[in-house]
Design a protein around this motif. Structure first.
Motif, mmCIF file in Angstrom:
data_model
loop_
_atom_site.group_PDB
_atom_site.id
_atom_site.type_symbol
_atom_site.label_atom_id
_atom_site.label_comp_id
_atom_site.label_asym_id
_atom_site.label_seq_id
_atom_site.Cartn_x
_atom_site.Cartn_y
_atom_site.Cartn_z
ATOM 1 N N ALA A 192 0.832 -1.214 0.000
ATOM 2 C CA ALA A 192 0.000 0.000 0.000
ATOM 3 C C ALA A 192 0.864 1.261 0.000
ATOM 4 C CB ALA A 192 -0.930 -0.004 1.195
ATOM 5 N N ALA A 193 1.986 1.223 0.711
ATOM 6 C CA ALA A 193 2.893 2.379 0.757
ATOM 7 C C ALA A 193 3.463 2.663 -0.634
ATOM 8 C CB ALA A 193 4.007 2.123 1.756
ATOM 9 N N LEU A 194 3.843 1.608 -1.351
ATOM 10 C CA LEU A 194 4.385 1.796 -2.690
ATOM 11 C C LEU A 194 3.298 2.258 -3.660
ATOM 12 C CD1 LEU A 194 6.802 -1.254 -3.106
ATOM 13 C CD2 LEU A 194 7.328 1.085 -2.388
ATOM 14 N N GLN A 195 2.088 1.768 -3.464
ATOM 15 C CA GLN A 195 0.987 2.217 -4.328
ATOM 16 C C GLN A 195 0.689 3.700 -4.119
ATOM 17 O OE1 GLN A 195 -2.526 -0.425 -4.212
ATOM 18 N NE2 GLN A 195 -1.143 -1.983 -3.405
ATOM 19 N N ARG A 196 0.766 4.150 -2.871
ATOM 20 C CA ARG A 196 0.545 5.574 -2.596
ATOM 21 C C ARG A 196 1.628 6.428 -3.268
ATOM 22 N NH1 ARG A 196 -0.880 3.658 2.549
ATOM 23 N NH2 ARG A 196 1.219 4.092 3.356
ATOM 24 N N GLU A 197 2.860 5.973 -3.179
ATOM 25 C CA GLU A 197 3.945 6.708 -3.825
ATOM 26 C C GLU A 197 3.747 6.741 -5.334
ATOM 27 O OE1 GLU A 197 8.839 6.783 -4.136
ATOM 28 O OE2 GLU A 197 7.849 5.264 -2.903
ATOM 29 N N LEU A 198 3.292 5.638 -5.884
ATOM 30 C CA LEU A 198 3.045 5.571 -7.323
ATOM 31 C C LEU A 198 1.976 6.572 -7.748
ATOM 32 C CD1 LEU A 198 3.379 4.151 -10.102
ATOM 33 C CD2 LEU A 198 1.676 2.479 -9.325
ATOM 34 N N SER A 199 0.874 6.626 -7.003
ATOM 35 C CA SER A 199 -0.243 7.488 -7.386
ATOM 36 C C SER A 199 0.030 8.965 -7.159
ATOM 37 C CB SER A 199 -1.507 7.075 -6.622
ATOM 38 O OG SER A 199 -1.306 7.206 -5.226
ATOM 39 N N THR A 200 0.894 9.295 -6.207
ATOM 40 C CA THR A 200 1.176 10.705 -5.922
ATOM 41 C C THR A 200 2.373 11.235 -6.694
ATOM 42 O OG1 THR A 200 2.466 10.048 -3.966
ATOM 43 C CG2 THR A 200 0.144 10.602 -3.622
ATOM 44 N N ARG A 201 3.427 10.447 -6.754
ATOM 45 C CA ARG A 201 4.670 10.913 -7.369
ATOM 46 C C ARG A 201 4.698 10.703 -8.875
ATOM 47 N NH1 ARG A 201 10.496 9.417 -4.600
ATOM 48 N NH2 ARG A 201 11.633 11.248 -5.325
ATOM 49 N N TYR A 202 3.962 9.702 -9.362
ATOM 50 C CA TYR A 202 3.984 9.382 -10.794
ATOM 51 C C TYR A 202 2.554 9.294 -11.324
ATOM 52 C CZ TYR A 202 8.655 7.984 -9.275
ATOM 53 O OH TYR A 202 9.911 7.956 -8.717
ATOM 54 N N SER A 203 1.766 10.308 -10.994
ATOM 55 C CA SER A 203 0.333 10.266 -11.292
ATOM 56 C C SER A 203 0.030 10.169 -12.791
ATOM 57 C CB SER A 203 -0.355 11.507 -10.719
ATOM 58 O OG SER A 203 0.243 12.693 -11.233
ATOM 59 N N GLY A 204 0.931 10.651 -13.641
ATOM 60 C CA GLY A 204 0.672 10.601 -15.072
ATOM 61 C C GLY A 204 1.192 9.366 -15.766
ATOM 62 N N SER A 205 1.817 8.463 -15.026
ATOM 63 C CA SER A 205 2.395 7.270 -15.647
ATOM 64 C C SER A 205 1.312 6.254 -16.013
ATOM 65 C CB SER A 205 3.401 6.614 -14.693
ATOM 66 O OG SER A 205 2.732 6.069 -13.566
ATOM 67 N N TRP A 206 1.681 5.337 -16.895
ATOM 68 C CA TRP A 206 0.736 4.307 -17.326
ATOM 69 C C TRP A 206 0.259 3.481 -16.135
ATOM 70 C CZ3 TRP A 206 0.273 -1.009 -17.288
ATOM 71 C CH2 TRP A 206 -0.660 -1.562 -18.167
ATOM 72 N N HIS A 207 1.175 3.103 -15.247
ATOM 73 C CA HIS A 207 0.813 2.261 -14.107
ATOM 74 C C HIS A 207 -0.086 2.984 -13.119
ATOM 75 C CE1 HIS A 207 4.284 -0.024 -15.674
ATOM 76 N NE2 HIS A 207 3.646 -1.061 -15.188
ATOM 77 N N ALA A 208 0.167 4.271 -12.880
ATOM 78 C CA ALA A 208 -0.686 5.026 -11.969
ATOM 79 C C ALA A 208 -2.091 5.159 -12.542
ATOM 80 C CB ALA A 208 -0.086 6.397 -11.704
ATOM 81 N N LEU A 209 -2.197 5.385 -13.836
ATOM 82 C CA LEU A 209 -3.509 5.493 -14.469
ATOM 83 C C LEU A 209 -4.246 4.162 -14.417
ATOM 84 C CD1 LEU A 209 -2.541 7.667 -17.581
ATOM 85 C CD2 LEU A 209 -3.742 8.404 -15.503
ATOM 86 N N GLN A 210 -3.522 3.073 -14.623
ATOM 87 C CA GLN A 210 -4.148 1.754 -14.520
ATOM 88 C C GLN A 210 -4.608 1.478 -13.098
ATOM 89 O OE1 GLN A 210 -4.677 -0.527 -17.211
ATOM 90 N NE2 GLN A 210 -4.235 1.398 -18.244
ATOM 91 N N GLN A 211 -3.800 1.876 -12.138
ATOM 92 C CA GLN A 211 -4.149 1.670 -10.737
ATOM 93 C C GLN A 211 -5.410 2.436 -10.375
ATOM 94 O OE1 GLN A 211 -1.078 1.569 -7.410
ATOM 95 N NE2 GLN A 211 -2.024 3.558 -7.017
ATOM 96 N N GLY A 212 -5.550 3.644 -10.947
ATOM 97 C CA GLY A 212 -6.729 4.447 -10.671
ATOM 98 C C GLY A 212 -7.993 3.861 -11.248
ATOM 99 N N GLU A 213 -7.861 3.066 -12.298
ATOM 100 C CA GLU A 213 -9.035 2.461 -12.936
ATOM 101 C C GLU A 213 -9.470 1.160 -12.264
ATOM 102 O OE1 GLU A 213 -8.081 1.924 -16.983
ATOM 103 O OE2 GLU A 213 -7.926 4.064 -17.453
ATOM 104 N N GLN A 214 -8.624 0.637 -11.404
ATOM 105 C CA GLN A 214 -8.917 -0.652 -10.783
ATOM 106 C C GLN A 214 -9.245 -0.470 -9.310
ATOM 107 O OE1 GLN A 214 -5.411 -2.920 -11.566
ATOM 108 N NE2 GLN A 214 -5.776 -3.052 -13.766
ATOM 109 N N THR A 215 -10.167 -1.220 -8.829
ATOM 110 C CA THR A 215 -10.525 -1.158 -7.409
ATOM 111 C C THR A 215 -9.625 -2.030 -6.559
ATOM 112 O OG1 THR A 215 -12.139 -2.929 -7.760
ATOM 113 C CG2 THR A 215 -12.931 -0.667 -7.915
#
Length: 383
Positions: free
Chosen positions: A350-373
């Motif tokens: 969860a800590a790494l996911q938070r870093e991904l969504s905040t620090r790399y919000s425009g990346s492909w992985h962050a966008l995919q993470q935002g689309e998935q529950t």
């Protein structure tokens, strides 16, 4: 008959000049001034003592050798094919002007739609204007996250720049394309792609360009291979990658692709060991990619120590290269987060996911993470 009528007509010098002008007008003779075209530039400069000798999509050439870009011209009255001139000015002037202005300020996302409208027209041309358009498409696609589709315009940029040798092609703004002159490897992006549809489309474009190019640079074939790996090709169809190049950077790039191939086939082996032993000598521009695939290789092992080493390599990317290669850093974070999730370490994941969504919000992985529950392991067999 009067003697006066037989006497030669004497005309004073001032009257001679007036008569010359009058006769020139009647007979259709044109002085230099009357033959000149009128060109109004966007900066409101008016050129009235020059003529347009030639023009095409690339530029306008005046009778004194001066060249003007279509983006510089507001309007013009010319004596040579006014209709064609007006058509080109209408089609090219405003888009080229907007591309130039946005390149000056570094607004690459905003210039993309203007550059794309002109890309098919300029992609095969060889001029300063063509380079500006093609370079704008490459940078615009990168800024929009279309990283695989940036490969083909990049290769065109490379060939344009190499074609002029040491003579730089002027470009608006401060940014200049970073690439290795010998191999053609771009130092602004790394070949790690996750969108299969985009990779397949880019593969077609790059393959077509290679077939049309007499002597493709080494990077063209390496990018082509990386796009094959990123598309939906079955693992069994992945061809081996040759590392016999005499160029160091190309050889290192190929070694990384060999490791990628082993990972995609689920069989880490000799390529992984060879790259790991040479890791300290890998060029800094390729090192994040090497970390990523070596990390993935170690995670395929059953040994907990090997898997720990894999996680460390993946997390090394955001630690060292978060500014220079944010997309690779995001990929390392995403795979590490998924690995920890699968291992039951929800807190660390969860800590790494938070870093991904905040620090790399425009990346492909962050966008995919935002689309998935819920978190899912990346489904691609390719990167």
């Amino acid at each position: 008959m009067s003697v006066d009528l037989l006497r030669p007509i004497m005309i004073s010098k001032p009257r001679l000049v007036l008569w010359t002008v009058f006769l020139s007008s009647c007979l259709g003779w044109h002085t230099e001034r009357s033959a000149a075209d009128q060109i109004v530039l966007r900066d409101l400069t008016i050129l009235t003592n020059r003529r347009v000798e030639q023009f095409n999509e690339d530029d306008i050439r005046l009778d004194n050798g001066q060249r003007l870009g279509w983006d510089q011209i507001e309007k013009a009255q010319i004596s040579n094919d006014q209709a064609r001139f007006n058509q080109l000015l209408s089609e090219l002037g405003t888009p080229l002007y907007r591309i130039r202005q946005r390149l000056k300020v570094g607004d690459y996302s905003a210039l993309l739609r203007h550059a794309e409208t002109l890309y098919s027209r300029y992609s095969t041309r060889r001029s300063k204007t063509a380079y500006m358009v093609v370079q704008a498409v490459m940078w615009g696609r990168l800024a929009a996250g279309q990283r695989a589709l940036a490969v083909e315009p990049y290769l065109r940029c490379y060939h344009l720049l190499r074609g002029v040798g040491d003579q730089p092609i002027p470009l608006p703004g401060k940014r200049r394309l970073q690439f290795d002159a010998e191999t053609g490897i771009c130092k602004e992006f790394l070949p790690l792609w996750f969108d299969r549809t985009a990779a397949a489309s880019a593969l077609k474009q790059v393959t077509t360009l290679i077939e049309m190019t007499a002597t493709p640079c080494p990077a063209a074939h390496l990018y082509q291979t990386a796009l094959v790996f990123a598309s939906a090709a079955p693992a069994a169809e992945l061809a081996a990658v040759s590392t016999s190049s005499k160029l160091t950077l190309a050889r290192q790039f190929a070694s990384i692709l060999q490791v990628q191939r082993e990972v995609l086939m689920g069989q880490p082996g000799t390529a992984m060991l060879n790259l790991e032993s040479a890791l300290s000598r890998v060029d800094p521009s390729l090192r994040p990619l090497a970390f990523y695939w070596l990390g993935r290789s170690h995670l395929l092992k059953q040994d907990p120590l090997q898997q720990r080493q894999g996680l460390l390599l993946l997390l090394k990317i955001p630690a060292l290269h978060h500014r220079t290669f944010p997309n690779i850093a995001a990929a390392g974070l995403a795979y590490a987060a998924q690995t920890l999730h699968d291992a039951g370490d929800e807190r660390a994941s969860a800590a790494l996911q938070r870093e991904l969504s905040t620090r790399y919000s425009g990346s492909w992985h962050a966008l995919q993470q935002g689309e998935q529950t819920d978190v899912k392991k990346p489904t691609e067999k390719s990167p």
